[in-house]
Every structure is written in structure tokens, then in C-alpha cells.
Design an enzyme around this catalytic site. Structure first.
Site, short mmCIF file in Angstrom:
data_model
loop_
_atom_site.label_atom_id
_atom_site.label_comp_id
_atom_site.label_asym_id
_atom_site.label_seq_id
_atom_site.Cartn_x
_atom_site.Cartn_y
_atom_site.Cartn_z
N ASP A 57 -2.07 -0.34 -3.93
CA ASP A 57 -3.41 0.05 -3.48
C ASP A 57 -4.48 -0.49 -4.41
O ASP A 57 -5.53 -0.96 -3.98
CB ASP A 57 -3.53 1.58 -3.42
CG ASP A 57 -2.65 2.19 -2.34
OD1 ASP A 57 -1.42 2.13 -2.49
OD2 ASP A 57 -3.19 2.71 -1.36
N LYS A 80 0.83 -1.20 0.00
CA LYS A 80 0.00 0.00 0.00
C LYS A 80 0.87 1.25 0.00
O LYS A 80 1.96 1.26 0.58
CB LYS A 80 -0.89 -0.02 1.24
CG LYS A 80 -1.79 1.19 1.42
CD LYS A 80 -2.53 1.11 2.75
CE LYS A 80 -3.35 2.37 2.97
NZ LYS A 80 -2.51 3.59 3.07
N LYS A 105 4.18 8.52 -8.39
CA LYS A 105 4.92 9.52 -7.60
C LYS A 105 6.39 9.55 -7.98
O LYS A 105 7.08 10.54 -7.70
CB LYS A 105 4.78 9.22 -6.10
CG LYS A 105 3.37 9.34 -5.56
CD LYS A 105 3.35 9.34 -4.05
CE LYS A 105 3.95 8.09 -3.43
NZ LYS A 105 3.21 6.86 -3.73
N LYS A 149 7.26 0.56 1.31
CA LYS A 149 7.78 -0.38 0.30
C LYS A 149 8.97 0.21 -0.45
O LYS A 149 9.91 -0.52 -0.77
CB LYS A 149 6.68 -0.79 -0.68
CG LYS A 149 6.11 0.34 -1.50
CD LYS A 149 5.09 -0.11 -2.51
CE LYS A 149 4.51 1.08 -3.24
NZ LYS A 149 5.54 1.98 -3.80
#
Length: 276
Positions: free
Chosen positions: A127, A9, A40, A14
């Protein structure tokens, strides 16, 4: 070449885990390619002194077919080769399709044949495991998937979905689930909650990463934890996890022996250099 995908998530750690693992593999003398698969584009941020590298998608938008491999892949800390897929222009396009376009661009430029990595590490947002974000699993890019989670409910929910995606492609001979990495947030009954998840998805906790304030301190100075604080509790557990991953690499015994021999020989050379 051994290929793994780190899923989890957003905000679960991570990318911190992925970058630390890349450093641990590089310390063993292995040639590492880390590919960030998150819009991102911050997977390799601290492997480059806290500076973002150009993403594959933005480079393709600027240079199109003129983009060369060296425009897409950049060398970072410890010689780790880094690429970021990036994402579409906000409000336009699909992030999942963006990952597919980035992977195709690397394939078209024969990235793996030219760069010859020993380990390829995909850092993938978990996600939403749509077709694009599932590419490392469903297209055979990765051989094993490791899921990063804490004991927080939404992290566990995402981890269960990721495990389901891996299971859906298992019969086709694609990536297998290597295990669950517990990245602690110190919530009540944290390990027990993650152990329950593991029973449900028929897996196990392969690493228990401690909550370590040194991670934030390393980020302040723009360095990966393994470089800034190599003797921290988190760094020591990451090295143990790296050994576990190599030991359980789904390769033939001959290939695994070559991988270990390469890491072993370079480790001895590094030790010799330190003695000088």
C-alpha cells in the site's frame, strides 16, 4: 538461492498467493523460507494450522541480543521455514523501520547461511512503498518482484506504485519486475484493466488466478489451499506459476540447472514414494 518478493495492496490476496507458492516450491523438493513483511504478521498463518508464530520484533523486544535463530524462524507445513517481521507497538515506531530491524536480526544470525534455503520468498505489503517496505527491492534481498493485483482501482493504483519503486532501483542492479499476477475479484473488464496497467509499466500478466471458493474453505480448517484442496483450480494455476517463476529465475544457466535438478530429483523421489 533464488529470492523473490511478492508485493500487493493489503487484502488483495498476496499472502494467500505467497503461501501457495511456497507450498508449490516445497512440493518440488525445494527448501523454502517465507518471510512475512507486514505488521499484521499473517503471511504464514495457514502454514501453521491457523496459529500465529511469534514475530521477530516481539521476540527481539523480549529477548534482545539473547534471541537465537530458532526463536525467529519456525518450521511449518511441508517443511517450509517461516518468519514474520511483525510491527512496532501500536502508536509507537515505524513499520518500515521494523522490517529493517527484522532483516538485520536475520543477517546478524547468519540465517541464510545456516538454513540454506533454495528459495526465499518475501511477502510484502504494497500500500505504501516507503524505504522500509522497499527493503527487499533496494537492499538486494530479492532478485525479482511479482505484483499481485485485481482489476479494482485501488489495487491497480498500488501495483503502479510498486512498479515505479522497482524501476527507481533498476539502474542500481537491484530486483527486477518479474511480472503481474492477476488475482481475480470478478469486477467488470478485469483482465482488460490489468492488461492496460501492464502496458503502462512495461510488464505482462504471468498468471491469471481464478476466484476460488476453496480458499475460504481451506482457511476455515486452518490449512493452506495447496494442502486442503490440492486439485482445485487455484492450486493448479499456482503450480503453473511456480514453474514459470523458476524458469525465469535471474540466475546463471549453471545455477538454474542446479535448482531444476534439485526439484526434478526430489519430484521423482516423491513419485516413487507414492507408488509404494
Amino acid at each position: 538461492m533464488f529470492r523473490i518478493a511478492i508485493y500487493g495492496k493489503g487484502g488483495i490476496g498476496k499472502s494467500t498467493t505467497a503461501a501457495a507458492l511456497s507450498c508449490a516450491f516445497a512440493e518440488k523438493g525445494l527448501r523454502v523460507l517465507q518471510i512475512g513483511c507486514d505488521p499484521k504478521a499473517d503471511s504464514t498463518l495457514y502454514l501453521h494450522g491457523g496459529k500465529r508464530i511469534p514475530t521477530i520484533l516481539e521476540t527481539l523486544r523480549k529477548k534482545r541480543t539473547q534471541a537465537e535463530l530458532e526463536d525467529l524462524v519456525f518450521e511449518g507445513c511441508k517443511g517450509i521455514m517461516c518468519a514474520e517481521s511483525g510491527g512496532p507497538i501500536p502508536g509507537l515506531g515505524c513499520a518500515g523501520r521494523g522490517i529493517a530491524a527484522a532483516f538485520e536480526a536475520l543477517d546478524e544470525r547468519n540465517a541464510f547461511d545456516i538454513l540454506k534455503p533454495d528459495v526465499v520468498l518475501y511477502d510484502v505489503l504494497g500500500d505504501v512503498v516507503c524505504g522500509g517496505f522497499a527493503m527487499p527491492i533496494r537492499e538486494g534481498y530479492a532478485e525479482q518482484v511479482y505484483i499481485v493485483t485485481s482489476g479494482e482501482n485501488m489495487a491497480i493504483y498500488a501495483a503502479a506504485n510498486i512498479a515505479m519503486a522497482v524501476a527507481n532501483f533498476k539502474e542500481r542492479g537491484y530486483a527486477s519486475l518479474g511480472g503481474v499476477i492477476l488475482n481475480r475479484r470478478d469486477v467488470p473488464d478485469e483482465r482488460e484493466k490489468v492488461e492496460t496497467l501492464c502496458r503502462d509499466i512495461e510488464s505482462e500478466i504471468v498468471s491469471d488466478l481464478p476466484r476460488d471458493n476453496m480458499i475460504a474453505e481451506a482457511e476455515k480448517i486452518g490449512q493452506p489451499l495447496m494442502e486442503a484442496f490440492p486439485e482445485s483450480a487455484f492450486a493448479k494455476e499456482i503450480r503453473r506459476l511456480a514453474d514459470y517463476i523458476l524458469e525465469h529465475a535471474p540466475q546463471s544457466s549453471e545455477e538454474r540447472g542446479i535448482l531444476y535438478a534439485s526439484a526434478d530429483m526430489e519430484g521423482k523421489r516423491a513419485a516413487d514414494r507414492c507408488d509404494l
